[in-house]
Enzyme design. Structure first.
Site, PDB file in Angstrom:
ATOM      1  N   SER A   1      18.464  -6.665  -7.856  1.00 24.81           N
ATOM      2  CA  SER A   1      18.577  -5.348  -8.488  1.00 24.81           C
ATOM      3  C   SER A   1      19.761  -4.550  -7.920  1.00 24.81           C
ATOM      4  O   SER A   1      20.389  -3.776  -8.647  1.00 24.81           O
ATOM      5  CB  SER A   1      17.270  -4.568  -8.399  1.00 24.81           C
TER       6      SER A   1
ATOM      7  N   ARG B   1      23.757 -25.030   9.193  1.00 21.43           N
ATOM      8  CA  ARG B   1      24.336 -23.770   8.698  1.00 21.43           C
ATOM      9  C   ARG B   1      25.841 -23.901   8.497  1.00 21.43           C
ATOM     10  O   ARG B   1      26.402 -23.333   7.552  1.00 21.43           O
ATOM     11  CB  ARG B   1      24.061 -22.635   9.694  1.00 21.43           C
TER      12      ARG B   1
ATOM     13  N   MET C   1      19.420 -13.591   1.944  1.00 22.78           N
ATOM     14  CA  MET C   1      18.516 -13.761   3.076  1.00 22.78           C
ATOM     15  C   MET C   1      18.855 -15.000   3.912  1.00 22.78           C
ATOM     16  O   MET C   1      17.972 -15.761   4.291  1.00 22.78           O
ATOM     17  CB  MET C   1      17.066 -13.811   2.582  1.00 22.78           C
TER      18      MET C   1
ATOM     19  N   HIS D   1      21.092  -2.884   3.955  1.00 22.84           N
ATOM     20  CA  HIS D   1      19.876  -3.155   4.725  1.00 22.84           C
ATOM     21  C   HIS D   1      18.884  -2.024   4.472  1.00 22.84           C
ATOM     22  O   HIS D   1      19.259  -0.842   4.502  1.00 22.84           O
ATOM     23  CB  HIS D   1      20.214  -3.243   6.218  1.00 22.84           C
TER      24      HIS D   1
ATOM     25  N   GLU E   1      19.050   2.619  -2.539  1.00 20.31           N
ATOM     26  CA  GLU E   1      19.970   1.487  -2.356  1.00 20.31           C
ATOM     27  C   GLU E   1      20.870   1.326  -3.568  1.00 20.31           C
ATOM     28  O   GLU E   1      22.078   1.112  -3.445  1.00 20.31           O
ATOM     29  CB  GLU E   1      19.179   0.188  -2.139  1.00 20.31           C
TER      30      GLU E   1
END
Ligand code: GAR
Length: 216
Positions: free
Chosen positions: A18, A70, A95, A114, A179
């Protein structure tokens, strides 16, 4: 006179996206200094990818489960961003923890949102953390990304009052509204060259005398 070249932005998501949609909406304004040229997710099933595709934005999924470590995932991510000639990366509900090497190579060119007033309540379950701490104000932060998780120079924050009867869901519902206002405003500041890094801090050109950028 030719229009100034817009900042080429990739938005990285893991979920519903969103915040990403809010950035896309803002970028429709011809005067907005950035264009979203890629929406990328580490989760092929992320709902936000379909939302971006429906808006006509190129999308890409790089499934982190396909990589042994990673570093391998981050190398693929880096290659995709460079192939798309990205100037600025916006993490928006992404995430995954990024390697120090990846973050270093995008230093000063990567933002994150955040859901807390940093440096309070890093990590996950930020609304639960805020309630447990008994704070009266909560909110969200957009900051430049540094290797340390949820640290890095803060560009802007938006705050909301915590109500007596709030639970994590009700807080999340009010913070996400902020946000979606804050991130497009910050992207405009950064892409427009009005927010610049000075060492560990961000200086905003033409800020209001009281320093306030946003009120709720
Ligand atoms: C947002 O609340 C964002 O701040 C948070 O995930 C949500 C994503 O929502 N990000 C983090 O917690 C990052 N550590 P969205 O997919 O609807 O934008």
């Amino acid at each position: 006179m030719a229009a100034a070249r817009k900042t080429r932005v990739a938005v990285l998501i893991s979920g519903r996206g969103s915040n990403m949609v809010a950035l896309l909406e803002a970028a429709k304004d011809p005067a907005f200094p950035a264009e979203i040229v890629l929406v990328l997710s580490n989760r092929p099933a992320a709902a936000g990818l379909a939302r971006a595709a429906a808006a006509g934005i190129p999308t890409q999924a790089i499934d982190h489960r396909a990589f042994a470590d990673r570093a391998g995932f981050d190398a693929a991510l880096d290659a995709a961003l460079r192939a798309a000639e990205i100037d600025l990366v916006c993490l928006a509900g992404f995430m995954r923890i990024l390697t120090t090497e990846f973050v270093a190579s995008w230093a000063g060119r990567m933002l994150n949102i955040h859901p807390s007033l940093l440096p309070l309540f890093k990590g996950t379950h930020t609304h639960r953390q805020a309630l447990d701490a008994g704070v009266r104000l909560h909110g969200c932060t957009v900051h430049f990304v540094v290797p340390e998780l949820d640290a890095g120079p803060i560009v802007a924050q938006a705050a909301i009052p915590v109500r007596q009867d709030d639970d994590p869901d009700s807080l999340a519902d009010r913070v996400i509204v902020q946000e979606r206002r804050l991130y497009p405003a910050v992207l405009a500041l950064v892409a427009g060259g009005r927010a610049r890094l000075e060492g560990e801090r961000v200086v905003i050109a033409d800020a209001a005398p009281d320093g306030a950028l946003f009120s709720v």
